[in-house]
Design a protein around this motif. Structure first.
Motif, PDB file in Angstrom:
ATOM      1  N   LEU A 144       0.830  -1.208   0.000  1.00 57.56           N
ATOM      2  CA  LEU A 144       0.000   0.000   0.000  1.00 57.56           C
ATOM      3  C   LEU A 144       0.863   1.255   0.000  1.00 57.56           C
ATOM      4  O   LEU A 144       0.610   2.199  -0.736  1.00 57.56           O
ATOM      5  CB  LEU A 144      -0.914  -0.003   1.231  1.00 57.56           C
ATOM      6  CG  LEU A 144      -2.037  -1.031   1.238  1.00 57.56           C
ATOM      7  CD1 LEU A 144      -2.679  -1.123   2.604  1.00 57.56           C
ATOM      8  CD2 LEU A 144      -3.076  -0.651   0.195  1.00 57.56           C
ATOM      9  N   VAL A 145       1.904   1.244   0.840  1.00 51.94           N
ATOM     10  CA  VAL A 145       2.690   2.467   1.024  1.00 51.94           C
ATOM     11  C   VAL A 145       3.685   2.658  -0.118  1.00 51.94           C
ATOM     12  O   VAL A 145       3.728   3.714  -0.754  1.00 51.94           O
ATOM     13  CB  VAL A 145       3.420   2.442   2.380  1.00 51.94           C
ATOM     14  CG1 VAL A 145       4.343   3.655   2.505  1.00 51.94           C
ATOM     15  CG2 VAL A 145       2.426   2.416   3.515  1.00 51.94           C
ATOM     16  N   ALA A 146       4.475   1.624  -0.390  1.00 50.56           N
ATOM     17  CA  ALA A 146       5.595   1.804  -1.307  1.00 50.56           C
ATOM     18  C   ALA A 146       5.153   1.761  -2.764  1.00 50.56           C
ATOM     19  O   ALA A 146       5.633   2.543  -3.581  1.00 50.56           O
ATOM     20  CB  ALA A 146       6.660   0.745  -1.044  1.00 50.56           C
ATOM     21  N   TYR A 147       4.236   0.840  -3.095  1.00 56.53           N
ATOM     22  CA  TYR A 147       3.901   0.684  -4.505  1.00 56.53           C
ATOM     23  C   TYR A 147       2.646   1.457  -4.907  1.00 56.53           C
ATOM     24  O   TYR A 147       2.548   1.975  -6.004  1.00 56.53           O
ATOM     25  CB  TYR A 147       3.735  -0.796  -4.849  1.00 56.53           C
ATOM     26  CG  TYR A 147       5.054  -1.515  -4.899  1.00 56.53           C
ATOM     27  CD1 TYR A 147       5.912  -1.351  -5.987  1.00 56.53           C
ATOM     28  CD2 TYR A 147       5.473  -2.321  -3.853  1.00 56.53           C
ATOM     29  CE1 TYR A 147       7.143  -1.979  -6.030  1.00 56.53           C
ATOM     30  CE2 TYR A 147       6.702  -2.959  -3.888  1.00 56.53           C
ATOM     31  CZ  TYR A 147       7.527  -2.781  -4.979  1.00 56.53           C
ATOM     32  OH  TYR A 147       8.750  -3.397  -5.025  1.00 56.53           O
ATOM     33  N   LEU A 148       1.649   1.528  -3.989  1.00 56.64           N
ATOM     34  CA  LEU A 148       0.406   2.202  -4.366  1.00 56.64           C
ATOM     35  C   LEU A 148       0.374   3.659  -3.916  1.00 56.64           C
ATOM     36  O   LEU A 148      -0.535   4.395  -4.276  1.00 56.64           O
ATOM     37  CB  LEU A 148      -0.797   1.442  -3.801  1.00 56.64           C
ATOM     38  CG  LEU A 148      -0.922   0.009  -4.317  1.00 56.64           C
ATOM     39  CD1 LEU A 148      -2.125  -0.688  -3.704  1.00 56.64           C
ATOM     40  CD2 LEU A 148      -1.026  -0.005  -5.841  1.00 56.64           C
ATOM     41  N   VAL A 247      13.929   2.494  -4.860  1.00 56.03           N
ATOM     42  CA  VAL A 247      13.282   3.156  -3.727  1.00 56.03           C
ATOM     43  C   VAL A 247      12.070   2.370  -3.234  1.00 56.03           C
ATOM     44  O   VAL A 247      11.910   2.107  -2.052  1.00 56.03           O
ATOM     45  CB  VAL A 247      12.861   4.584  -4.130  1.00 56.03           C
ATOM     46  CG1 VAL A 247      12.038   5.228  -3.037  1.00 56.03           C
ATOM     47  CG2 VAL A 247      14.086   5.413  -4.430  1.00 56.03           C
ATOM     48  N   ARG A 248      11.224   1.980  -4.200  1.00 57.86           N
ATOM     49  CA  ARG A 248       9.982   1.308  -3.808  1.00 57.86           C
ATOM     50  C   ARG A 248      10.263  -0.008  -3.120  1.00 57.86           C
ATOM     51  O   ARG A 248       9.678  -0.320  -2.079  1.00 57.86           O
ATOM     52  CB  ARG A 248       9.118   1.068  -5.041  1.00 57.86           C
ATOM     53  CG  ARG A 248       8.585   2.356  -5.576  1.00 57.86           C
ATOM     54  CD  ARG A 248       7.717   2.109  -6.772  1.00 57.86           C
ATOM     55  NE  ARG A 248       6.946   3.316  -7.048  1.00 57.86           N
ATOM     56  CZ  ARG A 248       5.963   3.359  -7.914  1.00 57.86           C
ATOM     57  NH1 ARG A 248       5.629   2.285  -8.591  1.00 57.86           N
ATOM     58  NH2 ARG A 248       5.310   4.470  -8.107  1.00 57.86           N
ATOM     59  N   ARG A 249      11.179  -0.797  -3.712  1.00 59.39           N
ATOM     60  CA  ARG A 249      11.429  -2.111  -3.121  1.00 59.39           C
ATOM     61  C   ARG A 249      12.066  -1.968  -1.744  1.00 59.39           C
ATOM     62  O   ARG A 249      11.731  -2.700  -0.820  1.00 59.39           O
ATOM     63  CB  ARG A 249      12.314  -2.963  -4.027  1.00 59.39           C
ATOM     64  CG  ARG A 249      12.084  -4.444  -3.780  1.00 59.39           C
ATOM     65  CD  ARG A 249      12.992  -5.305  -4.587  1.00 59.39           C
ATOM     66  NE  ARG A 249      14.397  -4.975  -4.346  1.00 59.39           N
ATOM     67  CZ  ARG A 249      15.367  -5.235  -5.191  1.00 59.39           C
ATOM     68  NH1 ARG A 249      15.099  -5.808  -6.334  1.00 59.39           N
ATOM     69  NH2 ARG A 249      16.607  -4.905  -4.903  1.00 59.39           N
ATOM     70  N   SER A 250      12.979  -1.009  -1.595  1.00 60.00           N
ATOM     71  CA  SER A 250      13.616  -0.825  -0.294  1.00 60.00           C
ATOM     72  C   SER A 250      12.587  -0.446   0.762  1.00 60.00           C
ATOM     73  O   SER A 250      12.612  -0.954   1.888  1.00 60.00           O
ATOM     74  CB  SER A 250      14.686   0.260  -0.376  1.00 60.00           C
ATOM     75  OG  SER A 250      15.586  -0.028  -1.413  1.00 60.00           O
TER      76      SER A 250
END
Lengths: 365, 332
Positions: A144-148, A247-250
């Motif tokens: 929810l936070v990193a990808y969406l 960034v997103r994966r981290s």
């Protein structure tokens, strides 16, 4: 703010010559106010010393001695695990925070209860699966936070509700406390260290859960490429993207780690209560609040990119030993009320101090 | 925020801005659909007593939500409102029980207590330079401590019905609607026009969009911040009085978890948690949705824990929809 603030030894920079001219007392005060770890150490000594004094004068209900201090470490274990969870999430930046840790604890506790208490799985296997369940729940937050792109506060508020409700629904709002679950209580027994009679017995969970996790978290955030990426995205995620950091994966992984740590905390809490309770993570104001308090007190900056494992551990010790002392200083339920006061006052003061030291840090360039 | 530019352009073309915007329209549709389904599938939902109960139970959430909308629009948040309401409730309940305070002074007392708590939050946020969630997490503990000390380990029993005019019973209704809800509507209308048409109201949006730019534009950032939290405190005082309502009992756990419901209502209403965007109209609808879900689950005989699950899902859906629209706006 640079990521330098996170490495242990303060680099002798050009400011050192400047500092050399100041009196040693002034330098010591500066160090204590601007570096979190020495400040916490001083506070810890003051708090423990103060309660020792009160205890010797007979003001306390029961003696505040080393035996008592060591047994109070019981409550340090889940608190510190959750504070580590908040550490990685808050450091990951962009308003990172995890309000759902309490509900993850409840839900994972129930999962552990089902596996050990009802399906008679071996404890170790159940533990591994519980941590995996926690990681999966954390992955939902991370997704929810990193990808969406959900704000962390909102995403984890929503999952706080949802996971909490699922935990209550999972076993019809009833705790699981069958014989196998009660046997898990042995995980929380105390052991005597082979250091002579002077050293009091230590809760086993400190050795089996807290220390290894602390070492692993420290290694990951300070000694791996992933740890450096975490601080980089927390400090400035646009710069991090230009530096070709995923960034997103981290950030996603930070939430997964938070979930896994919460799952581990769930096992400890089930073992302590000898019962898997569906509301174990939401009693009182929930577990997120104390965990965030300890993280912030430990010097984790809510804006991301700043925070150290040692600070969190010292802050945890401070809160736990302060609470233990408060419990002895008052009779009846007054003690637990003053614990609320201490937690709130500590949080506000430490946050003010964080703001102060960050401002000084910026001023010094 | 880059998204602000096309918004300004359209507003210039159409001087009378639309009163109801995307998210609010969607919420009205969802609410209407829910109410329709519930009135068909249960014979108890569409009764005046049930609707009156629903509106009364939603009123405190809506009233605090009005203030919380302002706080969140400035880019802040106030998680201490539940504890604050507990302080107000215990102080006022004891005052009307022990010294027989009549309605008007008791109301003033409640508002004053709420205001003080709000101002403390505001000053700490404005001058502390700390993230509001941390400040108010701290004051959440401090206010809860204060409330528990004032309770003196006992719930407050035998509270007189001084506030029955704002309470949940028949005496607290006008035209079949609880007065507390009328109050929420009036306050929302006032705040809605204030935040839309008054300069100082617009300043909150400016603050939430970019505090540094707002300061450079000559907005008194600190006093506007304190104003938002103080206002929320005032509304917490009012909500505490509505919660005391017809009197009887004030329990020690009063107000726990209220903050999450309020924040849920505000966020479901389309106010951006990042600040700079939102309206109290949406908050009212969000509060209604939260209340409707709670009521529906009771009426349908479902497990009460499902309420929390649904609130969580609604938050995710509402914010998710908003995120998609925001992305589209930016792409345009």
């Amino acid at each position: 703010m640079t990521t330098d603030t996170t490495t242990a030894p303060p680099e002798p920079g050009p400011g050192l010559a400047d500092r050399g001219r100041q009196s040693p007392i002034r330098r010591a005060i500066d160090l204590v106010l601007s570096e979190r770890v020495p400040l916490l150490a001083v506070l810890l000594v003051l708090v423990v010393g103060w309660f020792f004094l009160l205890s010797n004068q007979g003001y306390l209900v029961a003696p505040y001695d080393s035996d008592y201090l060591f047994s109070a470490l019981d409550s340090l274990v889940p608190l510190c695990l959750l504070a580590f969870a908040e550490l990685v999430v808050i450091v990951s930046g962009r308003g990172g925070i995890d309000l759902s840790v309490g509900s993850i604890v409840s839900l994972c506790g129930m999962a552990f209860g089902f596996m050990v208490g009802l399906w008679n799985w071996p404890v170790l296997a159940a533990l591994v699966v519980t941590v995996a369940v926690g990681a999966a729940l954390g992955a939902i937050n991370g997704l929810l936070v990193a990808y969406l792109g959900f704000p962390a506060l909102i995403a984890t508020l929503a999952t706080f509700y949802a996971f909490g409700a699922l935990a209550l629904l999972s076993h019809n709002n009833a705790p699981i406390s069958t014989k196998p679950i009660q046997d898990v209580h042995s995980l929380t027994r105390t052991v005597s260290l082979p250091l002579g009679d002077q050293v009091p017995d230590v809760p086993l969970q400190v050795l089996t859960f807290l220390l290894p996790v602390a070492v692993v978290v420290w290694l990951v955030v300070n000694r791996t490429a992933y740890g450096r990426k975490l601080y980089a995205i927390g400090t400035n995620d646009i710069a991090a993207r230009f530096a070709n950091i995923p960034v997103r994966r981290s950030r996603f992984l930070a939430y997964v780690a938070s979930g896994a740590l919460s799952g581990l905390a769930a096992v400890v809490i089930v073992a302590q209560f000898a019962s898997a309770r569906p509301d174990s993570g939401s009693v009182g104001n929930g577990m997120a609040l104390p965990a965030i308090t300890i993280a912030v007190l430990g010097g984790v900056a809510i804006v991301g990119g700043v925070g150290r494992v040692a600070g969190v551990i010292l802050a945890g010790l401070l809160v736990v030993w302060l609470n233990a002392g408060i419990l002895l200083a008052f009779e009846g339920s007054d003690g637990s009320q003053f614990q609320l006061f201490a937690l709130g006052a500590l949080l506000v003061l430490s946050a003010l101090l964080n703001a102060y030291s960050l401002r000084r840090g910026r001023g010094a360039g | 925020m880059a998204a602000a530019n096309p918004g300004i352009a359209t507003r210039r073309r159409r001087p009378v801005a639309r009163a109801v915007e995307g998210q609010e329209l969607a919420l009205i549709i969802v609410l209407a659909a829910l109410w329709l389904i519930l009135s068909i599938s249960t014979d108890t939902f569409l009764t005046s007593s049930n609707l009156s109960n629903l509106l009364y139970s939603v009123a405190p959430i809506a009233i605090i939500g009005i203030g919380m909308t302002a706080v969140i629009v400035t880019g802040g948040i106030d998680v201490s409102v539940g504890s604050g309401a507990a302080v107000v409730m215990v102080v006022v309940a004891k005052a009307i029980r022990d010294s027989g305070l009549p309605l008007a002074p008791a109301l003033a007392l409640g508002l004053a207590v709420g205001l003080v708590l709000g101002v403390i939050n505001g000053v700490l946020v404005a001058y502390g330079g700390i993230h509001p969630i941390i400040v108010t997490f701290g004051t959440l503990n401090l206010y809860r401590f204060l409330a528990l000390r004032l309770f003196e380990n006992k719930q407050v029993t035998g509270v007189p019905d001084t506030f029955s005019v704002l309470g949940g019973g028949k005496s607290g209704e006008t035209l079949g609607v609880p007065n507390a809800w009328w109050l929420a509507l009036v306050l929302a209308a006032v705040m809605w026009s204030y935040m839309r048409y008054w300069a100082t109201g617009r300043h909150w949006y400016a603050l939430g969009n970019d505090a540094a730019a707002a300061r450079l534009a000559g907005i008194r950032v600190k006093s506007r911040t304190i104003a938002a939290y103080a206002l929320t405190g005032l509304f917490v005082g009012l909500a505490g009085i509505v919660l005391i309502g017809s009197g009887g009992l004030v329990q020690q756990n009063a107000g726990t978890g209220l903050e999450l419901r309020v924040i849920a209502a505000v966020v479901i209403g389309g106010t951006s948690i990042l600040g700079g965007r939102g309206s109290v109209l949406g908050t009212l609808l969000g509060a209604l949705l939260v209340g409707t879900v709670t009521s529906a689950i009771t009426l349908l005989g479902w497990r009460s824990e499902l309420t929390e699950l649904f609130i969580g899902v609604f938050i995710l859906v509402a914010v998710g929809v908003d995120l998609v629209r925001e992305r589209r706006r930016r792409a345009r």
